[in-house]
Motif scaffolding. Sequence first.
Motif, PDB file in Angstrom:
ATOM      1  N   ALA A 192     -83.150   0.975  77.211  1.00 36.82           N
ATOM      2  CA  ALA A 192     -84.004   2.054  77.018  1.00 36.82           C
ATOM      3  C   ALA A 192     -84.969   2.059  76.164  1.00 36.82           C
ATOM      4  O   ALA A 192     -84.664   1.719  74.900  1.00 36.82           O
ATOM      5  CB  ALA A 192     -83.237   3.167  77.215  1.00 36.82           C
ATOM      6  N   GLY A 193     -86.380   2.141  76.489  1.00 42.01           N
ATOM      7  CA  GLY A 193     -87.022   2.158  75.148  1.00 42.01           C
ATOM      8  C   GLY A 193     -87.510   0.847  74.672  1.00 42.01           C
ATOM      9  O   GLY A 193     -88.572   0.466  73.718  1.00 42.01           O
ATOM     10  N   ALA A 194     -87.085  -0.110  75.354  1.00 40.43           N
ATOM     11  CA  ALA A 194     -87.392  -1.633  74.849  1.00 40.43           C
ATOM     12  C   ALA A 194     -88.674  -2.240  75.263  1.00 40.43           C
ATOM     13  O   ALA A 194     -88.969  -3.105  74.852  1.00 40.43           O
ATOM     14  CB  ALA A 194     -86.044  -2.453  75.083  1.00 40.43           C
ATOM     15  N   THR A 195     -89.114  -1.703  76.285  1.00 37.76           N
ATOM     16  CA  THR A 195     -90.264  -2.165  77.003  1.00 37.76           C
ATOM     17  C   THR A 195     -91.452  -1.303  77.085  1.00 37.76           C
ATOM     18  O   THR A 195     -91.256   0.054  77.193  1.00 37.76           O
ATOM     19  CB  THR A 195     -89.926  -2.923  78.481  1.00 37.76           C
ATOM     20  OG1 THR A 195     -89.532  -1.764  79.169  1.00 37.76           O
ATOM     21  CG2 THR A 195     -88.846  -3.884  78.161  1.00 37.76           C
ATOM     22  N   ARG A 196     -92.509  -1.869  77.397  1.00 39.90           N
ATOM     23  CA  ARG A 196     -93.823  -0.703  77.795  1.00 39.90           C
ATOM     24  C   ARG A 196     -94.546  -1.486  78.826  1.00 39.90           C
ATOM     25  O   ARG A 196     -94.410  -3.028  79.007  1.00 39.90           O
ATOM     26  CB  ARG A 196     -94.960  -1.091  76.508  1.00 39.90           C
ATOM     27  CG  ARG A 196     -94.382  -0.091  75.312  1.00 39.90           C
ATOM     28  CD  ARG A 196     -95.569  -0.139  74.363  1.00 39.90           C
ATOM     29  NE  ARG A 196     -95.352  -1.368  73.807  1.00 39.90           N
ATOM     30  CZ  ARG A 196     -96.381  -2.116  73.564  1.00 39.90           C
ATOM     31  NH1 ARG A 196     -97.353  -2.221  74.312  1.00 39.90           N
ATOM     32  NH2 ARG A 196     -96.464  -3.329  72.898  1.00 39.90           N
ATOM     33  N   ILE A 197     -94.996  -0.631  79.797  1.00 34.19           N
ATOM     34  CA  ILE A 197     -96.114  -1.230  80.866  1.00 34.19           C
ATOM     35  C   ILE A 197     -97.428  -1.284  80.374  1.00 34.19           C
ATOM     36  O   ILE A 197     -97.757  -0.380  79.975  1.00 34.19           O
ATOM     37  CB  ILE A 197     -95.730  -0.222  82.117  1.00 34.19           C
ATOM     38  CG1 ILE A 197     -94.427  -0.282  82.761  1.00 34.19           C
ATOM     39  CG2 ILE A 197     -96.769  -0.661  83.105  1.00 34.19           C
ATOM     40  CD1 ILE A 197     -94.214   0.722  83.720  1.00 34.19           C
ATOM     41  N   ILE A 198     -98.001  -2.380  80.488  1.00 35.26           N
ATOM     42  CA  ILE A 198     -99.219  -2.551  80.182  1.00 35.26           C
ATOM     43  C   ILE A 198    -100.221  -2.451  81.209  1.00 35.26           C
ATOM     44  O   ILE A 198    -101.591  -2.447  80.817  1.00 35.26           O
ATOM     45  CB  ILE A 198     -99.669  -3.838  78.974  1.00 35.26           C
ATOM     46  CG1 ILE A 198     -99.352  -4.891  79.737  1.00 35.26           C
ATOM     47  CG2 ILE A 198     -98.819  -3.692  77.646  1.00 35.26           C
ATOM     48  CD1 ILE A 198     -99.850  -6.092  79.054  1.00 35.26           C
ATOM     49  N   ALA A 199     -99.877  -2.580  82.379  1.00 36.70           N
ATOM     50  CA  ALA A 199    -100.812  -2.767  83.543  1.00 36.70           C
ATOM     51  C   ALA A 199    -100.071  -2.386  84.889  1.00 36.70           C
ATOM     52  O   ALA A 199     -98.928  -2.867  84.927  1.00 36.70           O
ATOM     53  CB  ALA A 199    -101.494  -4.091  83.606  1.00 36.70           C
ATOM     54  N   GLN A 200    -100.693  -1.788  85.684  1.00 37.28           N
ATOM     55  CA  GLN A 200     -99.856  -1.585  87.179  1.00 37.28           C
ATOM     56  C   GLN A 200    -100.955  -2.065  88.249  1.00 37.28           C
ATOM     57  O   GLN A 200    -102.263  -1.302  88.055  1.00 37.28           O
ATOM     58  CB  GLN A 200     -99.663  -0.184  87.120  1.00 37.28           C
ATOM     59  CG  GLN A 200     -98.831   0.396  88.392  1.00 37.28           C
ATOM     60  CD  GLN A 200     -98.255   1.624  88.176  1.00 37.28           C
ATOM     61  OE1 GLN A 200     -98.802   2.403  87.076  1.00 37.28           O
ATOM     62  NE2 GLN A 200     -97.081   2.063  88.703  1.00 37.28           N
ATOM     63  N   THR A 201    -100.586  -2.694  89.244  1.00 39.78           N
ATOM     64  CA  THR A 201    -101.470  -2.960  90.412  1.00 39.78           C
ATOM     65  C   THR A 201    -101.894  -1.660  91.161  1.00 39.78           C
ATOM     66  O   THR A 201    -101.204  -0.734  91.354  1.00 39.78           O
ATOM     67  CB  THR A 201    -100.629  -4.007  91.251  1.00 39.78           C
ATOM     68  OG1 THR A 201     -99.852  -3.401  91.965  1.00 39.78           O
ATOM     69  CG2 THR A 201    -100.478  -5.243  90.693  1.00 39.78           C
ATOM     70  N   PRO A 202    -102.841  -1.855  92.013  1.00 39.14           N
ATOM     71  CA  PRO A 202    -102.983  -0.760  92.787  1.00 39.14           C
ATOM     72  C   PRO A 202    -101.919  -0.625  94.156  1.00 39.14           C
ATOM     73  O   PRO A 202    -101.367  -1.553  94.111  1.00 39.14           O
ATOM     74  CB  PRO A 202    -104.458  -1.003  93.514  1.00 39.14           C
ATOM     75  CG  PRO A 202    -105.194  -2.200  92.509  1.00 39.14           C
ATOM     76  CD  PRO A 202    -103.994  -2.898  91.969  1.00 39.14           C
ATOM     77  N   PRO A 203    -101.824   0.495  94.573  1.00 37.12           N
ATOM     78  CA  PRO A 203    -100.553   0.578  95.593  1.00 37.12           C
ATOM     79  C   PRO A 203    -100.822  -0.338  96.803  1.00 37.12           C
ATOM     80  O   PRO A 203    -101.837  -0.903  97.094  1.00 37.12           O
ATOM     81  CB  PRO A 203    -100.934   1.949  95.961  1.00 37.12           C
ATOM     82  CG  PRO A 203    -101.495   2.749  95.213  1.00 37.12           C
ATOM     83  CD  PRO A 203    -102.747   1.614  94.478  1.00 37.12           C
ATOM     84  N   TYR A 204     -99.780  -0.914  97.326  1.00 37.25           N
ATOM     85  CA  TYR A 204     -99.567  -1.817  98.512  1.00 37.25           C
ATOM     86  C   TYR A 204     -98.324  -1.361  99.228  1.00 37.25           C
ATOM     87  O   TYR A 204     -97.372  -0.608  98.887  1.00 37.25           O
ATOM     88  CB  TYR A 204     -99.608  -3.238  98.018  1.00 37.25           C
ATOM     89  CG  TYR A 204     -98.438  -3.587  97.143  1.00 37.25           C
ATOM     90  CD1 TYR A 204     -97.130  -3.799  97.534  1.00 37.25           C
ATOM     91  CD2 TYR A 204     -98.669  -3.593  95.579  1.00 37.25           C
ATOM     92  CE1 TYR A 204     -96.207  -4.192  96.724  1.00 37.25           C
ATOM     93  CE2 TYR A 204     -97.624  -3.911  94.835  1.00 37.25           C
ATOM     94  CZ  TYR A 204     -96.387  -4.326  95.294  1.00 37.25           C
ATOM     95  OH  TYR A 204     -95.240  -4.464  94.470  1.00 37.25           O
ATOM     96  N   ASP A 205     -98.358  -1.835 100.477  1.00 37.28           N
ATOM     97  CA  ASP A 205     -97.041  -1.678 101.400  1.00 37.28           C
ATOM     98  C   ASP A 205     -96.240  -2.818 101.501  1.00 37.28           C
ATOM     99  O   ASP A 205     -96.515  -3.845 101.054  1.00 37.28           O
ATOM    100  CB  ASP A 205     -97.472  -1.365 102.581  1.00 37.28           C
ATOM    101  CG  ASP A 205     -98.255   0.140 102.849  1.00 37.28           C
ATOM    102  OD1 ASP A 205     -98.316   0.795 101.961  1.00 37.28           O
ATOM    103  OD2 ASP A 205     -98.717   0.448 103.818  1.00 37.28           O
ATOM    104  N   HIS A 206     -94.969  -2.336 101.854  1.00 41.78           N
ATOM    105  CA  HIS A 206     -93.945  -3.540 101.775  1.00 41.78           C
ATOM    106  C   HIS A 206     -93.455  -3.711 103.475  1.00 41.78           C
ATOM    107  O   HIS A 206     -94.201  -4.275 104.086  1.00 41.78           O
ATOM    108  CB  HIS A 206     -92.651  -3.186 101.119  1.00 41.78           C
ATOM    109  CG  HIS A 206     -92.057  -4.043 100.399  1.00 41.78           C
ATOM    110  ND1 HIS A 206     -90.697  -4.738 100.707  1.00 41.78           N
ATOM    111  CD2 HIS A 206     -92.274  -4.987  99.042  1.00 41.78           C
ATOM    112  CE1 HIS A 206     -90.171  -5.675  99.976  1.00 41.78           C
ATOM    113  NE2 HIS A 206     -91.175  -5.657  99.036  1.00 41.78           N
ATOM    114  N   CYS A 207     -92.168  -3.305 103.689  1.00 41.72           N
ATOM    115  CA  CYS A 207     -91.806  -4.141 104.925  1.00 41.72           C
ATOM    116  C   CYS A 207     -92.056  -3.366 106.009  1.00 41.72           C
ATOM    117  O   CYS A 207     -92.652  -2.252 106.022  1.00 41.72           O
ATOM    118  CB  CYS A 207     -90.033  -4.196 104.817  1.00 41.72           C
ATOM    119  SG  CYS A 207     -89.491  -5.190 103.616  1.00 41.72           S
ATOM    120  N   ASN A 208     -92.195  -4.162 107.268  1.00 42.98           N
ATOM    121  CA  ASN A 208     -92.475  -3.328 108.373  1.00 42.98           C
ATOM    122  C   ASN A 208     -91.531  -3.969 109.730  1.00 42.98           C
ATOM    123  O   ASN A 208     -91.236  -5.144 109.550  1.00 42.98           O
ATOM    124  CB  ASN A 208     -93.844  -3.185 108.972  1.00 42.98           C
ATOM    125  CG  ASN A 208     -94.632  -4.500 109.518  1.00 42.98           C
ATOM    126  OD1 ASN A 208     -93.891  -4.941 110.222  1.00 42.98           O
ATOM    127  ND2 ASN A 208     -95.361  -4.986 108.629  1.00 42.98           N
TER     128      ASN A 208
END
Length: 283
Positions: A192-208
């Motif tokens: 907990a508290g050890a990491t940071r998110i510096i970027a996030q991709t646009p949304p996408y879908d997974h299984c179908n």
Amino acid sequence: MTFVLGSVAYDPKVVSIWAGFRSWFVDHGFDFDFVLYSNYERQVEDLVEGRIDTAWNSPLAWVRARRLAAARNRQAVSLVMRDTDCDLTSVIVVRDDSPYKDVADLKGETIGVGAVDSPQGTLIPRSFLREAGLRPGENVTERRFDVGVGLHGDHIGGERDAARALMAGEVAAACMIDANHLLFGREGTLPAGATRIIAQTPPYDHCNLTVIDGASRGEVDRLGDLLLSMSYADPEVRPLFDLEGLTAWRPGRTSGYAALERAVDETGFYGPDGAVTAEGYRP
């Protein structure tokens, strides 16, 4: 005729999931069975060749099924998806005590990714970083964690190993799906508290759940109707949903695969006809 589904056995729980669904379908008058595969490539080929009627496909398996079908002048259809398959993202994570503020700061550094065939841990974030100007072998080094190759990232070991390498200081950043970032925090892989998110991709879908045109329309429609009628309030269904990670089935869609299609083309993972063209990829 028995309607046969293919599923990849990425975890022992897959047997419990589909055996439970099979019992539910049979109780509702639908003659259903399933077969298990060790990798998605064989499953997709059997689906397109008509040896199975439908396949529970990873997003990468969907891309290949669509391309293989189109090369034969046929069409792949996304029948249903889990509610949890829609609008997911991958994140680029750094240690909280690192100097990196955004992805541009990672030039000249090493980034950890998942397995070669992981959409969420490798292909999509790599494409995202490439668009931001980071190119493996040119201005950034990629360290890949090939765990469960052939399972298309369903085995999350590659992402977990990348996270461990991040905490050990072996990589400057690690790529993973947002849900696994939360999971790794809960289990202690990322304290907990050890990491940071510096970027996030646009949304996408997974299984179908994929079907190919030419399958019995009546049986396909019946399967889709039964899945969509399942309720999380049903005590027989609820434990199966919990194992499979959903609370409801949703009608399938294909609008959320553009980022993965682009990533596949950028890396030459599959050809336009669905042929496996990734160098050294052996599921």
